[in-house]
Scaffold this motif. Structure first.
Motif, PDB file in Angstrom:
ATOM      1  N   ASN A  54     -48.678 142.802 -23.505  1.00  0.00           N
ATOM      2  CA  ASN A  54     -48.532 142.493 -24.925  1.00  0.00           C
ATOM      3  C   ASN A  54     -49.833 142.594 -25.713  1.00  0.00           C
ATOM      4  O   ASN A  54     -49.901 142.117 -26.850  1.00  0.00           O
ATOM      5  CB  ASN A  54     -47.959 141.082 -25.083  1.00  0.00           C
ATOM      6  N   ASN A  55     -50.851 143.164 -25.096  1.00  0.00           N
ATOM      7  CA  ASN A  55     -52.105 143.363 -25.824  1.00  0.00           C
ATOM      8  C   ASN A  55     -51.986 144.695 -26.566  1.00  0.00           C
ATOM      9  O   ASN A  55     -52.165 145.769 -25.994  1.00  0.00           O
ATOM     10  CB  ASN A  55     -53.265 143.381 -24.819  1.00  0.00           C
ATOM     11  N   ASP A  56     -51.652 144.616 -27.852  1.00  0.00           N
ATOM     12  CA  ASP A  56     -51.319 145.822 -28.623  1.00  0.00           C
ATOM     13  C   ASP A  56     -52.398 146.901 -28.535  1.00  0.00           C
ATOM     14  O   ASP A  56     -52.110 148.080 -28.347  1.00  0.00           O
ATOM     15  CB  ASP A  56     -51.091 145.457 -30.086  1.00  0.00           C
ATOM     16  N   LYS A  57     -53.641 146.479 -28.723  1.00  0.00           N
ATOM     17  CA  LYS A  57     -54.734 147.465 -28.726  1.00  0.00           C
ATOM     18  C   LYS A  57     -54.828 148.142 -27.348  1.00  0.00           C
ATOM     19  O   LYS A  57     -54.892 149.379 -27.255  1.00  0.00           O
ATOM     20  CB  LYS A  57     -56.048 146.745 -29.061  1.00  0.00           C
ATOM     21  N   ALA A  58     -54.818 147.323 -26.308  1.00  0.00           N
ATOM     22  CA  ALA A  58     -54.974 147.884 -24.957  1.00  0.00           C
ATOM     23  C   ALA A  58     -53.774 148.743 -24.575  1.00  0.00           C
ATOM     24  O   ALA A  58     -53.927 149.832 -24.006  1.00  0.00           O
ATOM     25  CB  ALA A  58     -55.163 146.752 -23.944  1.00  0.00           C
ATOM     26  N   VAL A  59     -52.562 148.267 -24.884  1.00  0.00           N
ATOM     27  CA  VAL A  59     -51.365 149.050 -24.532  1.00  0.00           C
ATOM     28  C   VAL A  59     -51.339 150.346 -25.344  1.00  0.00           C
ATOM     29  O   VAL A  59     -51.036 151.419 -24.825  1.00  0.00           O
ATOM     30  CB  VAL A  59     -50.079 148.229 -24.760  1.00  0.00           C
ATOM     31  N   GLY A  60     -51.690 150.241 -26.638  1.00  0.00           N
ATOM     32  CA  GLY A  60     -51.717 151.438 -27.489  1.00  0.00           C
ATOM     33  C   GLY A  60     -52.700 152.475 -26.968  1.00  0.00           C
ATOM     34  O   GLY A  60     -52.396 153.676 -26.917  1.00  0.00           O
ATOM     35  N   ASP A  61     -53.889 152.010 -26.577  1.00  0.00           N
ATOM     36  CA  ASP A  61     -54.893 152.940 -26.025  1.00  0.00           C
ATOM     37  C   ASP A  61     -54.378 153.578 -24.742  1.00  0.00           C
ATOM     38  O   ASP A  61     -54.569 154.775 -24.498  1.00  0.00           O
ATOM     39  CB  ASP A  61     -56.201 152.189 -25.737  1.00  0.00           C
ATOM     40  N   LEU A  62     -53.727 152.768 -23.920  1.00  0.00           N
ATOM     41  CA  LEU A  62     -53.228 153.286 -22.643  1.00  0.00           C
ATOM     42  C   LEU A  62     -52.124 154.321 -22.867  1.00  0.00           C
ATOM     43  O   LEU A  62     -52.125 155.396 -22.259  1.00  0.00           O
ATOM     44  CB  LEU A  62     -52.700 152.109 -21.808  1.00  0.00           C
ATOM     45  N   THR A 121     -38.073 153.926 -26.601  1.00  0.00           N
ATOM     46  CA  THR A 121     -38.546 155.023 -27.440  1.00  0.00           C
ATOM     47  C   THR A 121     -38.567 154.583 -28.911  1.00  0.00           C
ATOM     48  O   THR A 121     -39.509 154.894 -29.642  1.00  0.00           O
ATOM     49  CB  THR A 121     -37.648 156.257 -27.269  1.00  0.00           C
ATOM     50  N   GLY A 122     -37.549 153.852 -29.339  1.00  0.00           N
ATOM     51  CA  GLY A 122     -37.564 153.317 -30.700  1.00  0.00           C
ATOM     52  C   GLY A 122     -38.751 152.398 -30.924  1.00  0.00           C
ATOM     53  O   GLY A 122     -39.396 152.414 -31.974  1.00  0.00           O
ATOM     54  N   TYR A 123     -39.060 151.602 -29.893  1.00  0.00           N
ATOM     55  CA  TYR A 123     -40.208 150.688 -29.993  1.00  0.00           C
ATOM     56  C   TYR A 123     -41.515 151.477 -30.051  1.00  0.00           C
ATOM     57  O   TYR A 123     -42.454 151.095 -30.765  1.00  0.00           O
ATOM     58  CB  TYR A 123     -40.200 149.750 -28.791  1.00  0.00           C
ATOM     59  N   LEU A 124     -41.601 152.583 -29.321  1.00  0.00           N
ATOM     60  CA  LEU A 124     -42.794 153.442 -29.375  1.00  0.00           C
ATOM     61  C   LEU A 124     -43.035 153.900 -30.813  1.00  0.00           C
ATOM     62  O   LEU A 124     -44.159 153.817 -31.322  1.00  0.00           O
ATOM     63  CB  LEU A 124     -42.602 154.651 -28.453  1.00  0.00           C
ATOM     64  N   PHE A 125     -41.976 154.382 -31.453  1.00  0.00           N
ATOM     65  CA  PHE A 125     -42.149 154.918 -32.814  1.00  0.00           C
ATOM     66  C   PHE A 125     -42.352 153.799 -33.847  1.00  0.00           C
ATOM     67  O   PHE A 125     -43.151 153.950 -34.767  1.00  0.00           O
ATOM     68  CB  PHE A 125     -40.937 155.773 -33.192  1.00  0.00           C
ATOM     69  N   GLU A 158     -50.231 152.433 -35.866  1.00  0.00           N
ATOM     70  CA  GLU A 158     -50.858 153.748 -36.020  1.00  0.00           C
ATOM     71  C   GLU A 158     -51.762 154.061 -34.821  1.00  0.00           C
ATOM     72  O   GLU A 158     -52.858 154.600 -34.972  1.00  0.00           O
ATOM     73  CB  GLU A 158     -51.619 153.838 -37.340  1.00  0.00           C
ATOM     74  N   ALA A 159     -51.298 153.657 -33.642  1.00  0.00           N
ATOM     75  CA  ALA A 159     -52.071 153.894 -32.423  1.00  0.00           C
ATOM     76  C   ALA A 159     -52.009 155.363 -32.002  1.00  0.00           C
ATOM     77  O   ALA A 159     -52.857 155.837 -31.246  1.00  0.00           O
ATOM     78  CB  ALA A 159     -51.551 153.011 -31.294  1.00  0.00           C
ATOM     79  N   MET A 160     -50.973 156.067 -32.447  1.00  0.00           N
ATOM     80  CA  MET A 160     -50.873 157.502 -32.180  1.00  0.00           C
ATOM     81  C   MET A 160     -50.026 158.151 -33.272  1.00  0.00           C
ATOM     82  O   MET A 160     -49.279 157.450 -33.978  1.00  0.00           O
ATOM     83  CB  MET A 160     -50.290 157.784 -30.794  1.00  0.00           C
ATOM     84  N   SER A 161     -50.179 159.460 -33.407  1.00  0.00           N
ATOM     85  CA  SER A 161     -49.411 160.161 -34.429  1.00  0.00           C
ATOM     86  C   SER A 161     -47.965 160.345 -33.964  1.00  0.00           C
ATOM     87  O   SER A 161     -47.672 160.273 -32.761  1.00  0.00           O
ATOM     88  CB  SER A 161     -50.031 161.526 -34.714  1.00  0.00           C
ATOM     89  N   LEU A 162     -47.094 160.600 -34.912  1.00  0.00           N
ATOM     90  CA  LEU A 162     -45.694 160.880 -34.576  1.00  0.00           C
ATOM     91  C   LEU A 162     -45.615 162.082 -33.635  1.00  0.00           C
ATOM     92  O   LEU A 162     -44.867 162.073 -32.638  1.00  0.00           O
ATOM     93  CB  LEU A 162     -44.916 161.162 -35.867  1.00  0.00           C
ATOM     94  N   GLU A 163     -46.403 163.108 -33.951  1.00  0.00           N
ATOM     95  CA  GLU A 163     -46.352 164.328 -33.141  1.00  0.00           C
ATOM     96  C   GLU A 163     -46.799 164.063 -31.699  1.00  0.00           C
ATOM     97  O   GLU A 163     -46.219 164.594 -30.744  1.00  0.00           O
ATOM     98  CB  GLU A 163     -47.232 165.421 -33.776  1.00  0.00           C
ATOM     99  N   SER A 164     -47.851 163.253 -31.554  1.00  0.00           N
ATOM    100  CA  SER A 164     -48.341 162.937 -30.200  1.00  0.00           C
ATOM    101  C   SER A 164     -47.323 162.124 -29.429  1.00  0.00           C
ATOM    102  O   SER A 164     -47.111 162.340 -28.222  1.00  0.00           O
ATOM    103  CB  SER A 164     -49.656 162.144 -30.279  1.00  0.00           C
TER     104      SER A 164
END
Lengths: 561, 84
Positions: free
Chosen positions: A412-420, A446-450, A458-464
């Motif tokens: 649940n660490n947003d920054k760490a999970v997002g980076d990973l 997948t819905g949660y990812l987006f 904004e940890a990653m772009s939609l395209e990525s």
């Protein structure tokens, strides 16, 4: 005239390239044109304001049983998932001799929390070989399935009871190689094995009795076909995980196979451990090995009821003593007693911020159904009391069969999970779809990812993000002609609103054979899902065409040959 | 590993949605490893250590952790029951 045209959408083609406006035309099961399309079509989808992407591929599921009564793998398909990988963690439903059926059911029950009654009432056991199982699930398949064959099952097939007692002889290993070849010829996408799972008696599953030469021998067969090896390492220990991924790397290099391990969780208190694992992943990739860690998008929730002791209360001795040592009647008496109740309330104040956020997720009485999905804070407000008292009262009203959920307790660490998740060598997956059905929902990752990592953080772009769960996954798993919106590719397509896509609230539904229940999440923001050129699901009409296939399929076999 | 002791205790969310107790064992050479305990094993460990609070486990030897895990798995050794 085309069979199908998706008009006016923004195409995110799965390659990572920027989105662009275009129509997509389909004939049969193939994408035949992307661009401005003026010709008519027998069927049209208006994607104005939405994005059009390849269908998502979920590489870690346990839909093996559900596929026998539900070719849509509901609700995965409605979330935009067009391909699932089944048979993970050393467990598949084939090959399986009749005498081993109940043994395997016990393992599925213990490890994946699949109810026994669902197997008894939802499964007609009319197969033994992997080929027969594939024939069985092909009927009415609406989602694509890339089935792994489980190492534990192959061991049972060859060694019978000895599979759970000892290492294999040379002759037995040779026989296992032959069985694996038969499974790969019948359509298996690879082999799964586990170093941690236990059966219903808490004994190690058969795959854990294998020695290194057995795993090497089976990996050599995978090498003949270029197929995948999936493992569950000792994921709770960084040192052991690194040791396993080193072994995987050697197998990958020696036999030229892709390998993947899961799960890999990241929390505030294990950042160093995850960093060490990822450093070794990078080192092994730099050597040429393919060792893909799978990381799930959703946080881990803790669920509990007072009918079963939960360690969540371990730091509150009065609570823990009551729920651990009391009979149901004694627990209810303790919750009702005014003096005891005031002690409980006082002790609970130490965890003050936790209680209002707990979600009420299951009740038996009709009167309390209206509170399902609400937080204890919301229910307390409606009842004019406090969250902790509401938790006690609801438990009394439901004779302890009231279920609560504490969300985001792990991973649940947003920054760490997002980076990973953004790491180029991380494979997004590990949803566990089809498993743990009575504990939590494994759908909507997948819905949660987006919604969470693309839109909110904004940890990653939609395209990525799209690339991660489409073309990257297809490439890792050797699934040809899928995962990209490209002319000539198979038309597995998702149409969704990037501004609203998300996973729905968790809900408890009664749709499992044997009058069983499970937790699911509906999709939000997904408009249309196309599988093999057929409209498999729409938000308006629900489930429709059944054009799913077993992958990687004949094309991959030719490539491997 | 004769001198490995519990150096840290945490409540954590298990993969299957249950709460579990995770103890960190610190070895004589400075290495550490994490051991997850289910509810039964955690209770056995608390009992064998005479602990009222999970933090009281810090400093206790690894053998007690092993025994608690064994006690938990022994519950199922002679049972084929898996009814749900």
């Amino acid at each position: 005239m085309y069979d199908l045209v998706i008009r006016n959408g923004k195409v995110v083609d799965g390659s990572g390239a920027p989105a662009y406006s275009a129509d997509v035309a389909v004939n049969g099961n193939r994408i035949v044109k992307i661009g401005k399309i003026t010709e008519a079509a027998r069927s049209e989808v208006d994607a104005a304001g939405k994005v059009v992407t390849p269908g998502f591929i979920d590489p870690h599921t346990h839909f093996d049983a559900q596929l026998l009564w539900d070719g849509c793998a509901k609700p995965a398909l409605s979330h935009g998932v067009t391909t699932i990988v089944s048979g993970n963690c050393s467990l598949s439903l084939a090959p399986l001799k009749a005498k081993h059926r109940m043994k395997l059911v016990g393992m599925f029950n213990q490890i994946e929390e699949m109810p026994l009654k669902a197997f008894k009432e939802g499964v007609v056991w009319d197969w033994e070989t992997f080929s027969d199982y594939i024939t069985r699930i092909r009927k009415g398949l609406a989602i694509n399935v890339a089935p792994l064959v489980g190492h534990s099952v192959i061991r049972l097939w060859v060694m019978n009871d000895a599979a759970m007692e000892r290492t294999a002889t040379d002759a037995e290993i040779a026989e296992m190689q032959g069985v694996l070849r038969e499974c790969l010829d019948a359509g298996a996408v690879g082999l799964s094995t586990s170093y941690v799972d236990m059966d219903e008696r808490l004994q190690p599953v058969p795959s854990r009795y294998a020695d290194a030469r057995e795993v090497d021998a089976l990996a050599s067969v995978l090498g003949e076909y270029g197929r995948v090896l999936q493992i569950v390492p000792e994921f709770y220990d960084a040192d052991l995980t690194i040791a396993r991924l080193d072994q995987l790397a050697e197998l990958s290099l020696k036999h030229n196979i892709p390998t993947t391990f899961s799960p890999l969780f990241v929390n505030a208190d294990n950042l160093d451990a995850v960093a060490r694992v990822m450093k070794r992943v990078d080192e092994q990739f730099d050597r040429g090995a393919r060792v893909w860690p799978q990381v799930q998008t959703r946080p881990i929730d803790i669920s509990f009821s007072f009918a079963v002791p939960s360690l969540l209360f371990m730091r509150m001795p009065t609570w823990y003593r009551i729920i651990r040592f009391g009979t149901p009647a004694e627990i209810m008496a303790a919750f009702s007693d005014p003096d005891n109740r005031s002690k409980l309330l006082q002790e609970a104040s130490a965890l003050g911020p936790l209680w209002p956020t707990l979600i009420f997720r299951h009740a038996n009485t009709a009167a309390n159904q209206k509170y399902i999905g609400q937080t204890l804070e919301q229910i307390a407000k409606a009842r004019g009391t406090t969250p902790v008292e509401v938790m006690i009262d609801l438990s009394l009203e439901e004779e302890l069969d009231a279920h609560f959920l504490s969300s985001g307790m792990g991973h649940n660490n947003d920054k760490a999970v997002g980076d990973l998740l953004s790491h180029p060598r991380v494979h997004i997956g590990a949803s566990d779809g089809g498993a743990h059905i009575l504990s939590f929902s494994t759908y909507g990752d997948t819905g949660y990812l987006f919604s969470h990592f693309v839109r909110d953080l904004e940890a990653m772009s939609l395209e990525s993000a799209v690339k991660k769960i489409t073309s990257d996954t297809a490439a890792i798993w050797g699934i040809p002609q899928r995962g990209l919106l490209q002319e000539g590719y198979v038309a597995d397509i998702a149409v969704f609103d990037a501004a609203t896509i998300e996973r729905g609230e968790e809900k408890f539904v009664n749709d499992v054979p044997g009058d069983g229940y499970r937790y699911v999440r509906d999709s939000h923001g997904v408009d249309t899902v196309i599988v093999g050129g057929g409209v498999a699901w729409t938000a308006k009409d629900g489930y429709k065409d059944a054009c799913g296939e077993v992958l990687p399929g004949a094309v991959a076999e030719k490539v491997a040959a | 590993m004769s001198g490995a002791v519990i150096s840290r205790v945490q409540l954590a969310a298990a993969h299957d949605g249950d709460a579990e107790l995770v103890v960190t064992l610190r070895y004589e050479n400075g290495g550490e490893s994490l051991v997850p305990l289910d509810e039964h094993a955690a209770r056995v460990l608390m009992g064998s250590c005479g602990a009222d609070d999970p933090d009281d486990l810090v400093g206790k030897g690894w053998g007690l952790v092993r025994d608690a895990l064994e006690a938990s798995s022994n519950r199922f050794m002679n049972s084929n029951s898996n009814a749900q």
